[in-house]
Design a protein around this motif. Sequence first.
Motif, PDB file in Angstrom:
ATOM      1  N   SER A   1      29.135  39.919  64.658  1.00 56.70           N
ATOM      2  CA  SER A   1      30.329  39.457  65.239  1.00 56.70           C
ATOM      3  C   SER A   1      30.911  40.320  64.939  1.00 56.70           C
ATOM      4  O   SER A   1      31.149  41.248  64.429  1.00 56.70           O
ATOM      5  N   THR A   2      32.333  40.836  66.417  1.00 57.36           N
ATOM      6  CA  THR A   2      32.653  41.813  66.292  1.00 57.36           C
ATOM      7  C   THR A   2      34.495  40.857  66.316  1.00 57.36           C
ATOM      8  O   THR A   2      34.268  39.642  67.424  1.00 57.36           O
ATOM      9  N   SER A   3      35.436  41.627  66.171  1.00 52.01           N
ATOM     10  CA  SER A   3      36.438  40.860  66.425  1.00 52.01           C
ATOM     11  C   SER A   3      37.259  41.498  67.604  1.00 52.01           C
ATOM     12  O   SER A   3      39.043  41.534  68.481  1.00 52.01           O
TER      13      SER A   3
ATOM     14  N   SER B   1      34.640  37.394  67.537  1.00 51.10           N
ATOM     15  CA  SER B   1      36.081  36.341  67.273  1.00 51.10           C
ATOM     16  C   SER B   1      37.077  36.597  67.483  1.00 51.10           C
ATOM     17  O   SER B   1      37.792  37.488  68.214  1.00 51.10           O
TER      18      SER B   1
ATOM     19  N   PHE C   1      43.792  35.736  58.546  1.00 49.20           N
ATOM     20  CA  PHE C   1      43.998  35.099  58.355  1.00 49.20           C
ATOM     21  C   PHE C   1      42.264  35.103  56.842  1.00 49.20           C
ATOM     22  O   PHE C   1      41.876  34.756  56.871  1.00 49.20           O
ATOM     23  N   CYS C   2      41.889  36.292  57.335  1.00 46.72           N
ATOM     24  CA  CYS C   2      40.494  37.209  56.448  1.00 46.72           C
ATOM     25  C   CYS C   2      41.110  38.178  55.067  1.00 46.72           C
ATOM     26  O   CYS C   2      42.085  38.828  55.410  1.00 46.72           O
TER      27      CYS C   2
ATOM     28  N   CYS D   1      33.734  32.124  55.318  1.00 45.02           N
ATOM     29  CA  CYS D   1      33.728  33.240  56.211  1.00 45.02           C
ATOM     30  C   CYS D   1      34.808  33.356  55.481  1.00 45.02           C
ATOM     31  O   CYS D   1      35.453  33.096  55.152  1.00 45.02           O
ATOM     32  N   GLY D   2      35.380  35.295  55.777  1.00 42.75           N
ATOM     33  CA  GLY D   2      36.859  35.312  55.702  1.00 42.75           C
ATOM     34  C   GLY D   2      37.223  35.376  54.215  1.00 42.75           C
ATOM     35  O   GLY D   2      38.040  35.261  54.356  1.00 42.75           O
TER      36      GLY D   2
ATOM     37  N   MET E   1      28.572  39.657  59.989  1.00 45.74           N
ATOM     38  CA  MET E   1      29.796  38.792  59.589  1.00 45.74           C
ATOM     39  C   MET E   1      30.099  39.076  58.431  1.00 45.74           C
ATOM     40  O   MET E   1      31.439  38.223  57.853  1.00 45.74           O
ATOM     41  N   GLY E   2      29.370  39.964  57.532  1.00 49.23           N
ATOM     42  CA  GLY E   2      30.129  40.301  55.810  1.00 49.23           C
ATOM     43  C   GLY E   2      31.364  40.952  55.970  1.00 49.23           C
ATOM     44  O   GLY E   2      32.378  41.063  57.619  1.00 49.23           O
TER      45      GLY E   2
ATOM     46  N   GLY F   1      33.918  43.601  56.781  1.00 45.21           N
ATOM     47  CA  GLY F   1      34.115  45.202  58.192  1.00 45.21           C
ATOM     48  C   GLY F   1      33.642  44.242  59.499  1.00 45.21           C
ATOM     49  O   GLY F   1      33.621  43.464  59.783  1.00 45.21           O
TER      50      GLY F   1
ATOM     51  N   GLU G   1      33.642  32.763  68.402  1.00 43.41           N
ATOM     52  CA  GLU G   1      33.999  31.884  66.892  1.00 43.41           C
ATOM     53  C   GLU G   1      35.514  31.845  67.168  1.00 43.41           C
ATOM     54  O   GLU G   1      36.361  33.159  67.379  1.00 43.41           O
TER      55      GLU G   1
ATOM     56  N   PHE H   1      39.089  27.023  59.139  1.00 45.35           N
ATOM     57  CA  PHE H   1      40.214  27.983  58.307  1.00 45.35           C
ATOM     58  C   PHE H   1      39.617  28.041  56.359  1.00 45.35           C
ATOM     59  O   PHE H   1      39.821  26.520  56.004  1.00 45.35           O
ATOM     60  N   ASN H   2      39.630  28.515  56.006  1.00 43.67           N
ATOM     61  CA  ASN H   2      38.413  29.124  54.512  1.00 43.67           C
ATOM     62  C   ASN H   2      39.722  30.056  53.847  1.00 43.67           C
ATOM     63  O   ASN H   2      40.282  30.702  54.248  1.00 43.67           O
TER      64      ASN H   2
ATOM     65  N   HIS I   1      39.620  32.933  68.456  1.00 43.21           N
ATOM     66  CA  HIS I   1      40.681  32.245  67.904  1.00 43.21           C
ATOM     67  C   HIS I   1      42.004  32.660  68.178  1.00 43.21           C
ATOM     68  O   HIS I   1      42.859  31.823  67.683  1.00 43.21           O
TER      69      HIS I   1
HETATM   70  N1  SAH Z   1      34.406  41.614  61.347  1.00 42.34           N
HETATM   71  C1  SAH Z   1      33.875  40.459  62.045  1.00 42.34           C
HETATM   72  C2  SAH Z   1      32.846  40.187  61.777  1.00 42.34           C
HETATM   73  C3  SAH Z   1      33.317  39.726  60.246  1.00 42.34           C
HETATM   74  S1  SAH Z   1      33.606  38.309  59.732  1.00 42.34           S
HETATM   75  C4  SAH Z   1      34.974  39.879  62.785  1.00 42.34           C
HETATM   76  O1  SAH Z   1      35.621  39.575  62.727  1.00 42.34           O
HETATM   77  O2  SAH Z   1      34.385  39.325  64.019  1.00 42.34           O
HETATM   78  C5  SAH Z   1      33.137  36.496  60.411  1.00 42.34           C
HETATM   79  C6  SAH Z   1      34.324  35.912  60.531  1.00 42.34           C
HETATM   80  O3  SAH Z   1      34.513  34.701  59.913  1.00 42.34           O
HETATM   81  C7  SAH Z   1      34.968  36.709  61.875  1.00 42.34           C
HETATM   82  O4  SAH Z   1      34.662  35.080  63.248  1.00 42.34           O
HETATM   83  C8  SAH Z   1      35.863  35.826  61.263  1.00 42.34           C
HETATM   84  O5  SAH Z   1      37.535  36.176  62.310  1.00 42.34           O
HETATM   85  C9  SAH Z   1      35.901  34.895  60.368  1.00 42.34           C
HETATM   86  N2  SAH Z   1      37.062  35.081  59.588  1.00 42.34           N
HETATM   87  C10 SAH Z   1      37.844  35.644  58.928  1.00 42.34           C
HETATM   88  N3  SAH Z   1      38.479  34.610  57.903  1.00 42.34           N
HETATM   89  C11 SAH Z   1      38.257  33.266  58.069  1.00 42.34           C
HETATM   90  C12 SAH Z   1      38.507  32.797  56.946  1.00 42.34           C
HETATM   91  N4  SAH Z   1      39.957  32.660  55.883  1.00 42.34           N
HETATM   92  N5  SAH Z   1      38.067  30.956  57.313  1.00 42.34           N
HETATM   93  C13 SAH Z   1      37.617  31.250  58.127  1.00 42.34           C
HETATM   94  N6  SAH Z   1      36.558  31.811  59.256  1.00 42.34           N
HETATM   95  C14 SAH Z   1      36.614  33.280  58.680  1.00 42.34           C
END
Ligand code: SAH
Length: 382
Positions: A223-225, A245, A142-143, A365-366, A188-189, A191, A288, A321-322, A247
């Motif tokens: 923030s970590t996945s 993260s 989704f990112c 986000c994302g 949360m940028g 990477g 998250e 979701f963005n 999800h």
């Molecule tokens: N890589 C790290 C930090 C960056 S992502 C991580 O994944 O935690 C920051 C947050 O945005 C994470 O929770 C990520 O899952 C979320 N994210 C990614 N894509 C997104 C989207 N399209 N819409 C909403 N949140 C999203």
Amino acid sequence: MLDPQISPPSLAPFKEALPAPSHADGRTNLVGMSREELGDLFKTMGEPAFRAKQLWGWIYGKGARDFADMTDMSKKLRAKLEEGYAVRRPHVSRLQDSIDGTKKWLLRMPDGQEIETVHIPEDDRGALCVSSQVGCTLTCKFCHTGTQRLVRNLTPEEIVGQVMLCKDTFDEWPGPETNRKLTNIVMMGMGEPLFNYENVAKALRIIMDAEGIAISKRRITLSTSGVAPLIPRAGEELGVMLAISLHAVRDDLRDVLVPLNKKYPIAELLAACRKYPTLSNARRITFEYVMLKGVNDSEADARELVRLIAGLPAKVNLIPFNPWPGSPYETSTQGAIDRFSRIVMDAGFSSPVRTPRGRDILAACGQLKTESRRERPSRATE
Ligand code: SAH
Ligand code: SF4
């Protein structure tokens, strides 16, 4: 033990990690150096140790960029510094302003790679969303960042540089006592910060230092996945706030949405979270949870979520979701988000819904992604 600099081979299809860039004029950037490194530098110059403290104060306390301004050092010393060193910021290729006040910087590194940094203002504070890598080796479905092919770790100088640039923009060196625009940092940028642990840790130590930028660990969220083995270590060494993260609440679905789950499944991830030090009600883990219509947003999912995190000092951040160009999912309906949130709250967890910010400039986000890709040799020169 996982080498934090190297992502697990099965999850790093792109062996394109590049070396850190060097600057055109050959001078070394002092931004990103630790106190110890600055100390060593003066030692080799035959200068007393207190010079490092002075310089630290100029660079990180006052935001000085010009050695000429550092008037408590002799002219001779300043000239010597000028010869071999510089105090630099990342180059801004573009600065975009959202209608909601969010700002997004597109930054170009000396090797031509680009990253994005986002500032999200609130009434009484503001968070900077800092990138830790160019792109990301993980390919969360989704990112947007996960679709970017080229990946390299950012150096401490490039991570700290994002924060310094933001302070420059808002003139917060040292800035007003109240109503600051930069009060919080969220890693949360672009990477996965725990795939670049050493550099992120070094950068955060600089950012937290009380005689410099001085943003407290309570105002920094990493923030970590789900790089499970590094989670307790990050807590012990840095003590910053943790966001996971999550999800999905079932491994079969999380394997698809967050492929790192195949390496560190949900049970292992939550076990690592339980080992995160100094957790309390005042220091809770944020889970998250991106709300994907018809995918992970059922009431059964919500109930399973509260079962999984039972007993942990935690809160759940629901992220609508963005969308981004070509994204395969849709945002959950308001009704589904409300029902999900109600179940989580009734179980005693705070469950705020994150208001999307900066969507109009793809800063939410994302949505971050740059055009960075490695120049490939043309056929003619192959
Ligand atoms: N890589 C790290 C930090 C960056 S992502 C991580 O994944 O935690 C920051 C947050 O945005 C994470 O929770 C990520 O899952 C979320 N994210 C990614 N894509 C997104 C989207 N399209 N819409 C909403 N949140 C999203
Ligand atoms: Fe990487 Fe995080 Fe995006 Fe996943 S959500 S691809 S870990 S930046």
